[in-house]
Write a protein that holds these residues in place. Structure first.
Motif, PDB file in Angstrom:
ATOM      1  N   SER A  36     -12.650  -8.175  11.465  1.00 53.18           N
ATOM      2  CA  SER A  36     -13.188  -7.768  10.160  1.00 53.18           C
ATOM      3  C   SER A  36     -12.528  -8.562   9.035  1.00 53.18           C
ATOM      4  CB  SER A  36     -12.944  -6.273   9.941  1.00 53.18           C
ATOM      5  OG  SER A  36     -13.313  -5.890   8.638  1.00 53.18           O
ATOM      6  N   ASP A  37     -13.360  -9.063   8.133  1.00 49.21           N
ATOM      7  CA  ASP A  37     -12.844  -9.818   6.990  1.00 49.21           C
ATOM      8  C   ASP A  37     -11.979  -8.962   6.065  1.00 49.21           C
ATOM      9  OD1 ASP A  37     -14.053 -12.142   7.808  1.00 49.21           O
ATOM     10  OD2 ASP A  37     -15.856 -11.843   6.577  1.00 49.21           O
ATOM     11  N   PHE A  38     -12.242  -7.657   6.044  1.00 46.99           N
ATOM     12  CA  PHE A  38     -11.481  -6.761   5.183  1.00 46.99           C
ATOM     13  C   PHE A  38      -9.987  -6.822   5.493  1.00 46.99           C
ATOM     14  CE2 PHE A  38      -9.685  -2.452   4.466  1.00 46.99           C
ATOM     15  CZ  PHE A  38      -9.794  -2.419   3.088  1.00 46.99           C
ATOM     16  N   PHE A  39      -9.662  -7.072   6.746  1.00 43.94           N
ATOM     17  CA  PHE A  39      -8.262  -7.093   7.167  1.00 43.94           C
ATOM     18  C   PHE A  39      -7.648  -8.496   7.147  1.00 43.94           C
ATOM     19  CE2 PHE A  39     -10.025  -3.288   9.232  1.00 43.94           C
ATOM     20  CZ  PHE A  39      -9.184  -2.340   8.667  1.00 43.94           C
ATOM     21  N   ARG A  40      -8.382  -9.475   6.637  1.00 42.88           N
ATOM     22  CA  ARG A  40      -7.842 -10.829   6.533  1.00 42.88           C
ATOM     23  C   ARG A  40      -7.252 -11.033   5.142  1.00 42.88           C
ATOM     24  NH1 ARG A  40     -13.029 -13.131   9.141  1.00 42.88           N
ATOM     25  NH2 ARG A  40     -12.600 -12.627  11.307  1.00 42.88           N
ATOM     26  N   PHE A  41      -5.961 -10.828   5.034  1.00 44.12           N
ATOM     27  CA  PHE A  41      -5.247 -11.058   3.781  1.00 44.12           C
ATOM     28  C   PHE A  41      -3.788 -11.305   4.099  1.00 44.12           C
ATOM     29  CE2 PHE A  41      -4.501  -6.639   4.553  1.00 44.12           C
ATOM     30  CZ  PHE A  41      -3.292  -6.336   3.950  1.00 44.12           C
ATOM     31  N   ASP A  42      -3.034 -11.713   3.107  1.00 40.45           N
ATOM     32  CA  ASP A  42      -1.620 -12.022   3.303  1.00 40.45           C
ATOM     33  C   ASP A  42      -0.821 -10.722   3.344  1.00 40.45           C
ATOM     34  OD1 ASP A  42       0.873 -13.214   3.455  1.00 40.45           O
ATOM     35  OD2 ASP A  42       0.955 -13.668   1.311  1.00 40.45           O
ATOM     36  N   TRP A  43      -0.593 -10.191   4.539  1.00 42.14           N
ATOM     37  CA  TRP A  43       0.112  -8.927   4.687  1.00 42.14           C
ATOM     38  C   TRP A  43       1.578  -9.040   4.278  1.00 42.14           C
ATOM     39  CZ3 TRP A  43       4.374  -8.530   7.715  1.00 42.14           C
ATOM     40  CH2 TRP A  43       4.570  -9.525   8.674  1.00 42.14           C
ATOM     41  N   LYS A  44       2.116 -10.244   4.297  1.00 39.02           N
ATOM     42  CA  LYS A  44       3.530 -10.423   3.948  1.00 39.02           C
ATOM     43  C   LYS A  44       3.791 -10.084   2.477  1.00 39.02           C
ATOM     44  CE  LYS A  44       4.404 -13.718   7.572  1.00 39.02           C
ATOM     45  NZ  LYS A  44       4.715 -15.082   7.945  1.00 39.02           N
ATOM     46  N   ALA A  45       2.764 -10.182   1.662  1.00 39.47           N
ATOM     47  CA  ALA A  45       2.914  -9.810   0.256  1.00 39.47           C
ATOM     48  C   ALA A  45       3.084  -8.299   0.096  1.00 39.47           C
ATOM     49  CB  ALA A  45       1.701 -10.290  -0.546  1.00 39.47           C
ATOM     50  N   GLN A  46       2.764  -7.539   1.151  1.00 41.80           N
ATOM     51  CA  GLN A  46       2.859  -6.077   1.110  1.00 41.80           C
ATOM     52  C   GLN A  46       4.083  -5.538   1.854  1.00 41.80           C
ATOM     53  OE1 GLN A  46       0.892  -3.892  -0.616  1.00 41.80           O
ATOM     54  NE2 GLN A  46       0.090  -5.760  -1.515  1.00 41.80           N
ATOM     55  N   ARG A  47       5.010  -6.411   2.219  1.00 39.33           N
ATOM     56  CA  ARG A  47       6.205  -5.949   2.946  1.00 39.33           C
ATOM     57  C   ARG A  47       6.974  -4.898   2.165  1.00 39.33           C
ATOM     58  NH1 ARG A  47       8.543 -11.608   5.020  1.00 39.33           N
ATOM     59  NH2 ARG A  47       8.087 -12.008   2.859  1.00 39.33           N
ATOM     60  N   TRP A  48       7.033  -5.057   0.860  1.00 38.57           N
ATOM     61  CA  TRP A  48       7.765  -4.092   0.034  1.00 38.57           C
ATOM     62  C   TRP A  48       7.160  -2.699   0.184  1.00 38.57           C
ATOM     63  CZ3 TRP A  48       5.727  -1.076  -3.819  1.00 38.57           C
ATOM     64  CH2 TRP A  48       4.419  -1.395  -4.221  1.00 38.57           C
ATOM     65  N   ASN A  49       5.821  -2.627   0.276  1.00 39.62           N
ATOM     66  CA  ASN A  49       5.143  -1.339   0.381  1.00 39.62           C
ATOM     67  C   ASN A  49       5.372  -0.716   1.752  1.00 39.62           C
ATOM     68  OD1 ASN A  49       3.721   0.633  -0.926  1.00 39.62           O
ATOM     69  ND2 ASN A  49       1.758  -0.400  -0.847  1.00 39.62           N
ATOM     70  N   LEU A  50       5.513  -1.548   2.782  1.00 40.05           N
ATOM     71  CA  LEU A  50       5.842  -1.020   4.106  1.00 40.05           C
ATOM     72  C   LEU A  50       7.245  -0.412   4.102  1.00 40.05           C
ATOM     73  CD1 LEU A  50       4.337  -3.797   6.407  1.00 40.05           C
ATOM     74  CD2 LEU A  50       3.444  -1.490   6.008  1.00 40.05           C
ATOM     75  N   MET A  51       8.128  -0.968   3.293  1.00 39.50           N
ATOM     76  CA  MET A  51       9.477  -0.394   3.161  1.00 39.50           C
ATOM     77  C   MET A  51       9.414   0.972   2.476  1.00 39.50           C
ATOM     78  SD  MET A  51      11.647  -2.265   4.636  1.00 39.50           S
ATOM     79  CE  MET A  51      10.461  -2.789   5.852  1.00 39.50           C
ATOM     80  N   VAL A  52       8.453   1.134   1.562  1.00 42.54           N
ATOM     81  CA  VAL A  52       8.253   2.444   0.923  1.00 42.54           C
ATOM     82  C   VAL A  52       7.860   3.478   1.978  1.00 42.54           C
ATOM     83  CG1 VAL A  52       6.810   3.746  -0.698  1.00 42.54           C
ATOM     84  CG2 VAL A  52       7.683   1.505  -1.343  1.00 42.54           C
ATOM     85  N   VAL A  53       6.941   3.096   2.879  1.00 41.02           N
ATOM     86  CA  VAL A  53       6.527   4.008   3.956  1.00 41.02           C
ATOM     87  C   VAL A  53       7.718   4.356   4.835  1.00 41.02           C
ATOM     88  CG1 VAL A  53       5.111   4.226   6.039  1.00 41.02           C
ATOM     89  CG2 VAL A  53       4.150   3.231   3.986  1.00 41.02           C
ATOM     90  N   LEU A  54       8.488   3.359   5.212  1.00 39.18           N
ATOM     91  CA  LEU A  54       9.677   3.606   6.028  1.00 39.18           C
ATOM     92  C   LEU A  54      10.648   4.533   5.298  1.00 39.18           C
ATOM     93  CD1 LEU A  54      11.079   2.896   8.692  1.00 39.18           C
ATOM     94  CD2 LEU A  54      12.160   0.980   7.495  1.00 39.18           C
ATOM     95  N   GLY A  55      10.828   4.321   4.005  1.00 37.80           N
ATOM     96  CA  GLY A  55      11.698   5.187   3.205  1.00 37.80           C
ATOM     97  C   GLY A  55      11.186   6.614   3.127  1.00 37.80           C
ATOM     98  N   VAL A  56       9.868   6.788   3.037  1.00 35.51           N
ATOM     99  CA  VAL A  56       9.284   8.132   3.004  1.00 35.51           C
ATOM    100  C   VAL A  56       9.525   8.842   4.330  1.00 35.51           C
ATOM    101  CG1 VAL A  56       7.081   9.377   2.965  1.00 35.51           C
ATOM    102  CG2 VAL A  56       7.558   7.654   1.237  1.00 35.51           C
ATOM    103  N   ILE A  72      11.937   8.182   6.627  1.00 34.18           N
ATOM    104  CA  ILE A  72      13.370   8.450   6.775  1.00 34.18           C
ATOM    105  C   ILE A  72      13.815   9.541   5.802  1.00 34.18           C
ATOM    106  CG2 ILE A  72      15.686   7.468   6.488  1.00 34.18           C
ATOM    107  CD1 ILE A  72      14.489   4.805   7.532  1.00 34.18           C
ATOM    108  N   GLY A  73      13.366   9.463   4.553  1.00 34.97           N
ATOM    109  CA  GLY A  73      13.727  10.483   3.562  1.00 34.97           C
ATOM    110  C   GLY A  73      13.217  11.859   3.930  1.00 34.97           C
ATOM    111  N   GLY A  74      11.986  11.925   4.454  1.00 33.05           N
ATOM    112  CA  GLY A  74      11.438  13.206   4.895  1.00 33.05           C
ATOM    113  C   GLY A  74      12.228  13.794   6.046  1.00 33.05           C
ATOM    114  N   PHE A  75      12.635  12.931   6.982  1.00 35.60           N
ATOM    115  CA  PHE A  75      13.441  13.393   8.116  1.00 35.60           C
ATOM    116  C   PHE A  75      14.789  13.935   7.642  1.00 35.60           C
ATOM    117  CE2 PHE A  75      16.676  12.643  11.353  1.00 35.60           C
ATOM    118  CZ  PHE A  75      16.141  13.352  12.412  1.00 35.60           C
ATOM    119  N   ILE A  76      15.445  13.192   6.760  1.00 39.51           N
ATOM    120  CA  ILE A  76      16.751  13.617   6.243  1.00 39.51           C
ATOM    121  C   ILE A  76      16.616  14.932   5.471  1.00 39.51           C
ATOM    122  CG2 ILE A  76      18.580  13.055   4.586  1.00 39.51           C
ATOM    123  CD1 ILE A  76      18.206  10.099   5.436  1.00 39.51           C
ATOM    124  N   ALA A  77      15.614  15.004   4.605  1.00 38.27           N
ATOM    125  CA  ALA A  77      15.424  16.219   3.804  1.00 38.27           C
ATOM    126  C   ALA A  77      15.117  17.425   4.684  1.00 38.27           C
ATOM    127  CB  ALA A  77      14.305  16.007   2.795  1.00 38.27           C
TER     128      ALA A  77
END
Length: 185
Positions: free
Chosen positions: A50-70, A72-77
């Protein structure tokens, strides 16, 4: 150290959310969680079909870190910062929910009837889970973002479409809880 276990008041958490959103706006980023699903699908190779999924995902690495933080933070809380997960509810609401089968209502934030692993062995629960997931996914894509993206980030950026989407989210929630939910349970 009760301040660790008690919910933070609005005058602490609100300004913290404001600071985070201000910093994101200053560096040209937008907060939202549904876009991460697109990034994860791209990582798994969905761009081959699908063309919808053809984009530079590396530009979104910061947002993946947000998901990881959510996560981990949810688990800790949940596991280390929550000593009492009971919820104070109005007695009328409590008895109404218990009459509908929600026996753990008031004892925990998430009722066992909705959030236990039993949903995977119950055909009705599994159908509702899959159908709900598809509708939420479609709605987030159709609206151009999820509730957090529109209601928090979009409104702070004064975007008219985010106001319309947020109003739609609230109307949809009210229709669900007052009209559809009673038919299901």
């Amino acid at each position: 150290m009760n301040w660790i276990y008690d919910p933070w008041p609005w005058y602490v958490s609100g300004p913290l959310i404001t600071v985070v959103l201000f910093l994101l706006l200053m560096i040209g980023k937008r907060f939202g969680m549904s876009s991460n699903l697109r990034t994860m699908c791209t990582l798994c190779g969905a761009g081959k079909t699908s063309d919808f999924f053809r984009f530079d995902w590396k530009a979104q690495r910061w947002n993946l870190m947000v998901v990881l933080g959510v996560i981990i933070g949810g688990f800790i809380a949940s596991n280390f910062l929550s000593k009492d997960t009971s919820v104070v509810l109005d007695t009328t609401l409590l008895s109404d929910l218990q009459s509908k089968g929600f026996q753990s209502t008031g004892n925990t934030y998430m009722p066992d009837m909705l959030f236990s692993n039993d949903v995977f062995s119950d055909p009705k629960g599994l159908v509702l889970l899959v159908l709900g997931g598809l509708l939420v996914g479609f709605g987030a894509r159709y609206a151009g973002g999820c509730t957090s993206g529109h209601a928090i980030s979009g409104l702070s950026d004064l975007q008219w479409p985010s106001l319309v989407a947020t109003i739609g989210f609230f109307i949809g929630g009210l229709v669900m809880i007052h009209l559809i939910f009673p038919l299901i349970f």
